[in-house]
Write a protein that holds these residues in place. Structure first.
Motif, PDB file in Angstrom:
ATOM      1  N   VAL A  92       0.830  -1.200   0.000  1.00 39.88           N
ATOM      2  CA  VAL A  92       0.000   0.000   0.000  1.00 39.88           C
ATOM      3  C   VAL A  92       0.869   1.257   0.000  1.00 39.88           C
ATOM      4  O   VAL A  92       0.647   2.182  -0.793  1.00 39.88           O
ATOM      5  CB  VAL A  92      -0.917   0.024   1.242  1.00 39.88           C
ATOM      6  CG1 VAL A  92      -1.601   1.373   1.375  1.00 39.88           C
ATOM      7  CG2 VAL A  92      -1.943  -1.088   1.146  1.00 39.88           C
ATOM      8  N   GLN A  93       1.859   1.243   0.860  1.00 41.16           N
ATOM      9  CA  GLN A  93       2.694   2.436   0.959  1.00 41.16           C
ATOM     10  C   GLN A  93       3.421   2.700  -0.346  1.00 41.16           C
ATOM     11  O   GLN A  93       3.597   3.850  -0.757  1.00 41.16           O
ATOM     12  CB  GLN A  93       3.684   2.296   2.116  1.00 41.16           C
ATOM     13  CG  GLN A  93       2.982   2.376   3.476  1.00 41.16           C
ATOM     14  CD  GLN A  93       3.894   2.121   4.646  1.00 41.16           C
ATOM     15  OE1 GLN A  93       4.974   1.539   4.484  1.00 41.16           O
ATOM     16  NE2 GLN A  93       3.466   2.525   5.835  1.00 41.16           N
ATOM     17  N   ARG A  94       3.804   1.624  -1.007  1.00 41.64           N
ATOM     18  CA  ARG A  94       4.486   1.799  -2.287  1.00 41.64           C
ATOM     19  C   ARG A  94       3.523   2.415  -3.304  1.00 41.64           C
ATOM     20  O   ARG A  94       3.866   3.360  -4.017  1.00 41.64           O
ATOM     21  CB  ARG A  94       5.040   0.460  -2.787  1.00 41.64           C
ATOM     22  CG  ARG A  94       6.281   0.616  -3.636  1.00 41.64           C
ATOM     23  CD  ARG A  94       7.036  -0.696  -3.836  1.00 41.64           C
ATOM     24  NE  ARG A  94       6.188  -1.870  -3.834  1.00 41.64           N
ATOM     25  CZ  ARG A  94       6.280  -2.850  -2.944  1.00 41.64           C
ATOM     26  NH1 ARG A  94       7.163  -2.776  -1.974  1.00 41.64           N
ATOM     27  NH2 ARG A  94       5.481  -3.913  -3.017  1.00 41.64           N
ATOM     28  N   SER A  95       2.342   1.849  -3.366  1.00 44.09           N
ATOM     29  CA  SER A  95       1.349   2.385  -4.306  1.00 44.09           C
ATOM     30  C   SER A  95       1.063   3.858  -4.022  1.00 44.09           C
ATOM     31  O   SER A  95       0.991   4.682  -4.934  1.00 44.09           O
ATOM     32  CB  SER A  95       0.045   1.600  -4.209  1.00 44.09           C
ATOM     33  OG  SER A  95       0.264   0.263  -4.588  1.00 44.09           O
ATOM     34  N   ALA A  96       0.907   4.161  -2.743  1.00 46.03           N
ATOM     35  CA  ALA A  96       0.611   5.542  -2.367  1.00 46.03           C
ATOM     36  C   ALA A  96       1.733   6.463  -2.819  1.00 46.03           C
ATOM     37  O   ALA A  96       1.500   7.544  -3.360  1.00 46.03           O
ATOM     38  CB  ALA A  96       0.408   5.643  -0.855  1.00 46.03           C
ATOM     39  N   ALA A  97       2.954   6.025  -2.599  1.00 49.15           N
ATOM     40  CA  ALA A  97       4.097   6.845  -2.987  1.00 49.15           C
ATOM     41  C   ALA A  97       4.137   7.025  -4.497  1.00 49.15           C
ATOM     42  O   ALA A  97       4.348   8.128  -5.006  1.00 49.15           O
ATOM     43  CB  ALA A  97       5.388   6.201  -2.489  1.00 49.15           C
ATOM     44  N   GLU A  98       3.911   5.932  -5.212  1.00 48.81           N
ATOM     45  CA  GLU A  98       3.958   6.005  -6.677  1.00 48.81           C
ATOM     46  C   GLU A  98       2.929   6.985  -7.228  1.00 48.81           C
ATOM     47  O   GLU A  98       3.205   7.738  -8.162  1.00 48.81           O
ATOM     48  CB  GLU A  98       3.699   4.618  -7.287  1.00 48.81           C
ATOM     49  CG  GLU A  98       4.946   3.756  -7.395  1.00 48.81           C
ATOM     50  CD  GLU A  98       4.576   2.330  -7.748  1.00 48.81           C
ATOM     51  OE1 GLU A  98       3.439   2.113  -8.237  1.00 48.81           O
ATOM     52  OE2 GLU A  98       5.402   1.423  -7.515  1.00 48.81           O
ATOM     53  N   LEU A  99       1.748   6.942  -6.651  1.00 48.68           N
ATOM     54  CA  LEU A  99       0.683   7.807  -7.145  1.00 48.68           C
ATOM     55  C   LEU A  99       0.762   9.207  -6.531  1.00 48.68           C
ATOM     56  O   LEU A  99      -0.034  10.072  -6.860  1.00 48.68           O
ATOM     57  CB  LEU A  99      -0.674   7.189  -6.828  1.00 48.68           C
ATOM     58  CG  LEU A  99      -0.958   5.856  -7.515  1.00 48.68           C
ATOM     59  CD1 LEU A  99      -2.268   5.264  -7.022  1.00 48.68           C
ATOM     60  CD2 LEU A  99      -1.017   6.064  -9.019  1.00 48.68           C
ATOM     61  N   ASP A 100       1.704   9.374  -5.637  1.00 49.31           N
ATOM     62  CA  ASP A 100       1.854  10.659  -4.955  1.00 49.31           C
ATOM     63  C   ASP A 100       0.551  11.031  -4.235  1.00 49.31           C
ATOM     64  O   ASP A 100       0.061  12.135  -4.346  1.00 49.31           O
ATOM     65  CB  ASP A 100       2.249  11.754  -5.962  1.00 49.31           C
ATOM     66  CG  ASP A 100       2.688  13.018  -5.247  1.00 49.31           C
ATOM     67  OD1 ASP A 100       3.130  12.931  -4.086  1.00 49.31           O
ATOM     68  OD2 ASP A 100       2.548  14.100  -5.841  1.00 49.31           O
ATOM     69  N   TYR A 101       0.039  10.054  -3.531  1.00 44.60           N
ATOM     70  CA  TYR A 101      -1.231  10.254  -2.834  1.00 44.60           C
ATOM     71  C   TYR A 101      -1.019  10.946  -1.491  1.00 44.60           C
ATOM     72  O   TYR A 101      -0.089  10.638  -0.758  1.00 44.60           O
ATOM     73  CB  TYR A 101      -1.913   8.909  -2.595  1.00 44.60           C
ATOM     74  CG  TYR A 101      -3.054   8.981  -1.623  1.00 44.60           C
ATOM     75  CD1 TYR A 101      -4.282   9.498  -2.014  1.00 44.60           C
ATOM     76  CD2 TYR A 101      -2.893   8.545  -0.307  1.00 44.60           C
ATOM     77  CE1 TYR A 101      -5.327   9.577  -1.113  1.00 44.60           C
ATOM     78  CE2 TYR A 101      -3.943   8.616   0.592  1.00 44.60           C
ATOM     79  CZ  TYR A 101      -5.153   9.133   0.186  1.00 44.60           C
ATOM     80  OH  TYR A 101      -6.185   9.207   1.079  1.00 44.60           O
ATOM     81  N   SER A 102      -1.884  11.887  -1.216  1.00 45.61           N
ATOM     82  CA  SER A 102      -1.984  12.350   0.163  1.00 45.61           C
ATOM     83  C   SER A 102      -3.447  12.618   0.430  1.00 45.61           C
ATOM     84  O   SER A 102      -4.166  13.118  -0.433  1.00 45.61           O
ATOM     85  CB  SER A 102      -1.141  13.599   0.386  1.00 45.61           C
ATOM     86  OG  SER A 102      -1.751  14.691  -0.244  1.00 45.61           O
ATOM     87  N   PRO A 103      -3.897  12.247   1.623  1.00 47.16           N
ATOM     88  CA  PRO A 103      -5.334  12.307   1.899  1.00 47.16           C
ATOM     89  C   PRO A 103      -5.884  13.721   1.776  1.00 47.16           C
ATOM     90  O   PRO A 103      -5.196  14.692   2.062  1.00 47.16           O
ATOM     91  CB  PRO A 103      -5.455  11.799   3.333  1.00 47.16           C
ATOM     92  CG  PRO A 103      -4.081  11.637   3.850  1.00 47.16           C
ATOM     93  CD  PRO A 103      -3.120  11.720   2.724  1.00 47.16           C
ATOM     94  N   ASN A 104      -7.086  13.810   1.322  1.00 43.17           N
ATOM     95  CA  ASN A 104      -7.799  15.085   1.231  1.00 43.17           C
ATOM     96  C   ASN A 104      -8.152  15.544   2.647  1.00 43.17           C
ATOM     97  O   ASN A 104      -8.937  14.911   3.345  1.00 43.17           O
ATOM     98  CB  ASN A 104      -9.058  14.868   0.398  1.00 43.17           C
ATOM     99  CG  ASN A 104      -9.859  16.125   0.246  1.00 43.17           C
ATOM    100  OD1 ASN A 104      -9.986  16.897   1.192  1.00 43.17           O
ATOM    101  ND2 ASN A 104     -10.372  16.354  -0.937  1.00 43.17           N
ATOM    102  N   ARG A 105      -7.545  16.662   3.024  1.00 41.53           N
ATOM    103  CA  ARG A 105      -7.701  17.104   4.418  1.00 41.53           C
ATOM    104  C   ARG A 105      -9.122  17.537   4.730  1.00 41.53           C
ATOM    105  O   ARG A 105      -9.574  17.427   5.866  1.00 41.53           O
ATOM    106  CB  ARG A 105      -6.749  18.248   4.716  1.00 41.53           C
ATOM    107  CG  ARG A 105      -5.307  17.873   4.454  1.00 41.53           C
ATOM    108  CD  ARG A 105      -4.383  18.920   4.997  1.00 41.53           C
ATOM    109  NE  ARG A 105      -3.701  18.404   6.166  1.00 41.53           N
ATOM    110  CZ  ARG A 105      -2.860  19.108   6.915  1.00 41.53           C
ATOM    111  NH1 ARG A 105      -2.628  20.358   6.642  1.00 41.53           N
ATOM    112  NH2 ARG A 105      -2.269  18.575   7.952  1.00 41.53           N
TER     113      ARG A 105
END
Lengths: 329, 329
Positions: free
Chosen positions: A37-50
């Motif tokens: 999951v963390q890898r995917s998040a990093a790849e997609l440059d995801y950060s949660p919508n605050r």
DNA sequence: GGAGAGTGTGAAATCCTTTGCGGAGGGTTG
DNA sequence: CAACCCTCCGCAAAGGATTTCACACTCTCC
């Protein structure tokens, strides 16, 4: 458009719930899954919508900051401290400048209150009553003002004045003028209080001038009164007034510090840059900002423990070129 | 805790949808109902949760503002303008100070981008490439810098320099020094460009000193080189440097403007407060901030029309005490 | 081998607001 | 009187993330 938790979930082959957990409570997720999951998040440059997070958690991750006038060099220092500390704690800062209007102040608190977790009020100009009113609305920390048991960070104005007066009397000054700031100003009242104590303790004589606006022109206007009073030293409510004094004294051909010593309060950057450089009581502005944020964050975590915490920061006399021995009469 | 649209709906005896419409598109609701809803909303002191609204509309009602250093007196002026204009348009402003760190700048844009509708970048220090990168992320307006066709508000530095040089040559100066700001600074390059044009047009001689840090100490450090160059006038990249020059010249016993004239750029508040007061090219800082917000809001409304708008603001020479006739050789 | 404990994951509800769709009711027209 | 149109309003979905609850699975131990 923006990448959401679902995109990450799809990429990692898990559900959104798992993505959320992997990122915010990693210990609840199996190591292998977590890494994927963390890898995917990093790849997609995801950060949660605050905003979305705030909606459900009730916390926005934002702080409000209200200052009377950024043009007054005292405030940028404080703001920088607040800025820096808030960013460390991953909070964003809403800034509002009220242009010294007490009504705008109250209004802004009300507006901001809904978008932030708490508000730092810098040298608020509004009445005690209003202040209590807005404090009921949202967590609030006062900077440079004290009202009842509201959480606050202040400077030790009394001791600052003691240092100033001690310095001047050591130089032989016996008749000292004070150019007062606005009567409504809390810090002016504190400074007057400290001044009277220190003057009395030193057995010196105090001449009060003003009050004047805490601006350059206020100092300019006060200078002639100071001269007329026949003092050998003058303490100004703040540095900006002191600079006005210096300017007018210069115009009138009065030598500083040979004929009269001038002492300010705040230690704004400018004070070291003028000639003669200004002796002044330095306030730790940046620390004040940082301490304010620390207090506010503590208060958000544990309202009971920090709900009425007040801290007083020390001051430091900066001796520069504008003060010297009293002229022998 | 907070009052929501449901509370209003219940109070007014309608559905939440109707409350929403009554408040945001009143013409879709019967007059009688509308008034009832509005009365209930007013009584409960309801205002919509901006986060929730933003979630669905895609607009946050927030603007981002990134400045290199609030301690530099140039920026508070701009920030005040931005502040004021944003508030008029019912936008809140996120402020971030990067402490002159170009990396922090890019990072902050990325962080802020998700929480705001657009960002005002004040005198950005990052590279053109990075700038284009972040401009692709979110609507961006540049202040005091121009890069390609990105929307920007700038000052007419070239004309400012023309005014400065014209003023000095009219006073008889023929050998003029320039204390340069950072090589990476866009405005420094523009000022140098304007300076060379003006100097050439006047048939005067230019001696370039520096570059130095755009701070007081930079000016202090440059002063001796300026003196060694045997010029009768010096133009500084900005006022803060000019103040450093003045200070060092004073220490060395050089009379200003009798022996040498000093001219700054920006017209920070301080410039009028020192002695001798500083002749300087004034930049409309507040207007710049306002214009930046106007441009950004226009851009949000109609990206096609405002997508590459650039505006250049005029400058005004403020003649004060630090410039005078060239000493007759 | 089956009961029970414990771990890891997904489905669904929730936060608050906005908005597309459709229904109800009243009015107009042929 | 039927058909239609309008106006006004409610239902329900949507937006992105968090969190509760429950399910499925593994492991342990009797």
């Amino acid at each position: 458009m923006a990448v959401t938790i679902k995109d990450v979930a799809r990429a990692a082959g898990v559900s959104p719930s798992t993505v959320c957990r992997a990122l915010s409570t990693p210990e609840l997720v199996r190591a292998e899954t977590r890494e994927r999951v963390q890898r995917s998040a990093a790849e997609l440059d995801y950060s949660p919508n605050r905003a979305a997070r705030g909606l459900i958690t009730g916390r926005t991750g934002n702080l409000g900051l209200i200052v009377p006038d950024l043009g007054n060099p005292f405030f940028p220092g404080v703001v920088k401290g607040i800025q820096a500390r808030a960013r460390e704690a991953d909070y964003a800062v809403f800034l509002a400048d009220t242009d010294e209007d007490p009504a705008a102040e109250a209004q802004l608190v009300r507006t901001l209150a809904k978008q932030v977790d708490g508000i730092v009020l810098c040298s608020p100009r509004m009445s005690e009553q209003e202040l209590r009113g807005v404090a009921a609305l949202t967590p609030v920390v006062l900077l440079n003002r004290r009202v009842g048991r509201l959480p606050a960070i202040t400077f030790d104005n009394v001791d600052g004045m003691r240092q100033a007066v001690t310095h001047l009397t050591a130089l032989g000054h016996r008749r000292i003028a004070y150019v007062a700031g606005p009567r409504a100003s809390w810090s002016n009242r504190e400074r007057v209080r400290g001044l009277r104590l220190a003057i009395a303790a030193a057995g010196a004589e105090l001449i009060e001038v003003g009050p004047v606006q805490p601006q350059f022109d206020g100092g300019v206007a006060a200078a002639d009164q100071v001269l007329a009073a026949g003092v050998t030293a003058v303490i100004a409510y703040n540095d900006v007034i002191a600079l006005g004094l210096l300017s007018r004294l210069n115009v009138r051909g009065i030598a500083v510090p040979a004929a009269i010593s001038v002492l300010g309060f705040d230690d704004i950057a400018l004070s070291a840059m003028v000639h003669p450089s200004l002796t002044t009581v330095g306030l730790p502005m940046k620390s004040c900002g940082r301490a304010g944020v620390d207090l506010l964050l503590g208060l958000l975590q544990d309202p009971d423990r920090f709900g009425s915490t007040r801290r007083e920061l020390g001051t430091q006399l900066m001796v520069r070129g504008s003060t010297g021995p009293a002229p022998s009469a």
